[in-house]
Each structure stands twice: as C-alpha cells, then as structure tokens.
Design an enzyme around this catalytic site. Sequence first.
Site: not given
Ligand code: F6R
Length: 591
Positions: A2, A29, A76, A102-103, A469, A473, A476, A492, A586
């Site tokens: 947010c 955000r 968000w 925000n929160g 990872e 990718k 998502e 397992h 983000k």
């Molecule tokens: C995945 C991604 C998220 C961030 C996570 C932590 O592609 O971007 O999993 O890595 O939300 O974000 P930061 O690094 O900003 O603490």
Amino acid sequence: MCGIFGYVGRQRSDLSSLLLRKLSKLDYRGYDSAGIAVLHKKHFQIRKSVGEVNDLKSKLRGIKISGAVGIGHTRWATHGGVSVKNAHPHKDCSGNIVVVHNGIVENFEVLKKDLLKKGHRFTSDTDTEVFAHLVEEESKSKNFLKAVRDSFKKLKGLNAIVVANNDGELVGLKRGSPLVLGVKGEEKFISSDTPLLSDITSRIFIIEEDEGIYINNDVVKTITLGSDKKSVPKFRIIKINQNKVEKKGFKHYLLKEIYEQPQVVMNIADNNKQNIMETARMIKDAWGTYFTACGTAAHAGLAATYMFSEIAERHVNFSFGSEFPYYEDFLVERSLLIAASQSGETMDTLEAVRAAKRHGSKVLALVNVPGSSLERISDKTLYLNAGPERAVLSTKAYIAKLSLFLLISYSMLGEYEKGVSLLRRSARSLKRIFNVEYQRKLKRLSKRLMNKDHIYIIGRGLNYPTALEGALKIKEASYIHAEGFAGGELKHGVIALVEKGTPCICIVAEDRAKEAILSNAMELKSRGAEIIGISPKKYNVFDFHLEVEDVSTASPIVNIVPMQLMAYYITILKDLNPDKPRNLAKSVTVK
Ligand code: F6R
C-alpha cells in the site's frame, strides 16, 4: 504494501493530477486498486478504481479536481476483496473525514462492532474504514488532532495512517510502517516513500515510531502518541539519485533486469573489498550468526548457509523473517543477525531485526534501496548497488546478494581475491546465456512447458536454494505450479505426483552433489518424467539440456538465470504481464 501520498498547500487547479502522478510511482506497493480524495470547496471529491493507477488515470482523463488538500493510495488488499468499495480513501458517515492506510488493524472487528452499536454505517469490508469512524466518534468531544491520536492509540498492529478533515487539517501517524514528510515553501507532502518526496524537495522529515505530524495551511508540527507535545520538525537534507528508470529498449522491466545481472555481479566484484573485510570480521567476532530474509531474499540467505559451510567452514543459521520472532530466544548481545532485503521495507524482515535489537544483538543489513527502514535500524549496511528493481519479481537483487555472500565466505577464509575471480568468471558466463541461439532454445522449451500444470525442480547442496528460487520465479510470473525440492527428498513422498511427461528440471553442478543428483534424475525418469538438465555437461538422462558454465562454488549465481528467463518466456507466451503478476506487490510491508 500500500502506497500513501498526501498534500497540503496552495490551491492547485489540478491537485488530482499531482496525486495521480505521484501515486503512479507507488504502484509497486500494490496495484489491486487506487484512489484519491481532494478537498474541493469544503467537500471531499473521492475517485477510485480497481487495478493500477493507470486505470484510475484513464477513468479521470480530462477531469481536473482543484483543491489545496488531498490524499491518495495504492492498495494491496489485506482485509476485504479487490473492489471499488474497498479501495482507499475511506470516509466516515459524514464524509468529512477521509483516511488512507498501510498496515493491518488487528483488532478492527472488535472496534467495528462497537462503532456499529453506536450507529456508524460502514460501506466497505476493510479494517481501514474503522479508523475514519473512530475519529468521527472521538471528534464529538475533542479537537481533530486529539481525536486522531486517541483513535490511533486504540489500534492493534503495525500501521501508518494519514487522515484529513474538511477543515483542511491533515494528520499522519505511524507504528511499524514508514511515513515521511517533505516541505517545499508553503507546500507539505506526506508519503510512505522517501524517494517519492526527495524528488520534490530535499527537506525531509522521517517520522519515528509512535510519532506523527499535524499539518494545516499555517503550521506543520511533529506530534507524539504519548503526549500533547508538539514541536517543529527537524528536517534532514536527503537527496536520492532519481535517475529515471527506463526499459532501455526491453519490452519489460523483468527482462531488462535479468540482462543487467552480469554488470551487477561485476560491480560487486570490483567495489566492496573494505566493506566485505569488515563484515567478515563482524562474523568472526560474533558468537553466532543468523540470516533472515523473506521470499527470494530468503533463498539467497539459505544459499549463504551452504556457502559459509562449504567455503568458509563456518556454521550459520537461517530463518525466514516471519519465523524469526519464534526463534530468537537464544540471541545474546554478541550474536549477529544478517538481514537481506531488496526494498529494505519488508515488514517480516524488519520485525526480525527489531527482535534481535531487543536482545542487544548486532545487525548487518544487505539492502538495495538506500535510506530504507532496514538500513536505518541496522548497525552496518552492505549495499547491493544493483540499481532500481522495477519488476515485481526479484532477479538482480538475488544475484547481488549471492555475490556478496560468496565474497564474504571467501574473505572469512582469507581468500577474497578467489571470490572476486569467481564472480568475474560468473559475469562472463552469464553474458553467454544471453546469446541469440540460447534464447531461441529457451523459447522452444518455454513453449513446451507453457501448458503444463506442474513443474518440479531439484537441486542439492549449494543448488538446493537455486531449485526453490527457480520454482518461485516460474510460479509467480506464469501461474504454473512449480515446486523446488532437495534432490534426495522427492522419493520420500513427492515422487507420487510424477507421471509420464511431468517436466522436472534438474540442476547438476560439477560439485560433490553431482552423482547423487544425477541418480535422483534417473529415479524421476524411470517414472516417466521429462528431464530438463541445467549443467555444464550433457548427461544421457537429460531430454533437454541447458548448458551453463562450471563456475565452481559460484554455480548458484549462474544456474538460476536460465530459470529466470524461462519464467519470463512462459509468461509472455501466456500473454500475462511479467512485471506485475496478480496478487503481488514489490514491497511487502505487512506481517
Ligand atoms: C519474489 C520476490 C519476493 C521478495 C520478498 C522480499 O520474486 O520478489 O519474494 O524477494 O518479498 O522482498 P525484499 O527483498 O524487498 O525484502
């Protein structure tokens, strides 16, 4: 999550445009919905829309709302679905009080029940709306500022709130979530983001915990939750390099950021010796070192535990930021917490750091965004210097963290230069992945994968986190269910899900895990899996081979890139937006 932006100043004929312009930089955000409220002739004009700020902009094309006070928000969703009625700003029954937030108001249900009993009418399902009605209720017996402060005191949880009334007063208060004030002449700005304001003015005031600001047309004062004391804000001069982030000919930020990775790695190899040495010393002096982070950053933290063991023969612990508060009891003053975060605003990571601080432990931050909350509360910061990441998927910040962890590991061993030379080799080998023929191959593979329901990815040792990872990718961005596993774990239980044609990506580095991971690939193949190998050499078990160079202990830096690109290409083939996948943001600023 947010984004918040607010304005109090001179009468502007197009305040709505200013709010929208600023909000469009807060999309990262959250882009579930956006909204603005402009105080126009003593009445708030509220406009909202589902989706990105651009959707709201299109809705308001040609419409200018004039005013001297306004607030805006990108959402968000946490409480209440994605809809216009749940988009911020929210208002009280009279419509004279508007709020953005925000929160999470953890006790909103109790508060709402009480307010409903008192006759308040709610129009949304959000926790935020409670605040507007609380202020309305409190305002019956006290002035606006006092009403806002007393209302805020009733909230449980970590919140940043900006609230305005139709007398042109605006109050911002924060606990946990960031809020900053900027002043330029008679104009005052409030936001969740420092860079958004440093674009306008260098006179910035960063609001501390349980503090806030009160603004009307004549004054701007800092306030504290605990007392009636008001004071003049002590501004800092903050200048943030606002280089415009362009796509530079790339269709999407995600692709551009993937292609920037060789440069990011080189940058780290060339510019960090002093800092890395100091960090290595901090770790040597500590009685225990713990890594914490979330999401992609967490995968980098997990990879660091393998690097520290394999390269520096040093035991370190890892815990997700969100789990760390249940894992902190053994921390002491000489413990060291290493927190990694691209944004430096991830709430769970910040909470882990606060927990460590309560024990008096030292905190080292790995951060990409300068001036972030994480940087401010840490004892020492190593910058990723990866440049702004605009795509929601983190790519270059991941590679940057891996590169720093590799250098720290080699420094602990007294072999810093070996780390540097491995990074240089990795950067060169990444460039080869970007050649045209390689991209064609990846596109062909992506076409084969785009209609699959599941993709499994296995790795071992240093490349177990790479498997996690890679899966993150792919899922998502493309919404295909992808899951990463430690190679030995599938048999397992999970192997039950593998059937004829199930795609399984096997990461085979030229290290001591090689034989075992190849056996795991064979086990999958015997159940009909289609094996995609990422490795320096081609093995018979592979149905499809993606060659990567052997860069020894730096292999996680190189091995992730083909999967980042696969995630991108599958997403494009499915006609989805790789820069803004659904349901994500983000910066994750709620618990
Ligand atoms: C995945 C991604 C998220 C961030 C996570 C932590 O592609 O971007 O999993 O890595 O939300 O974000 P930061 O690094 O900003 O603490």
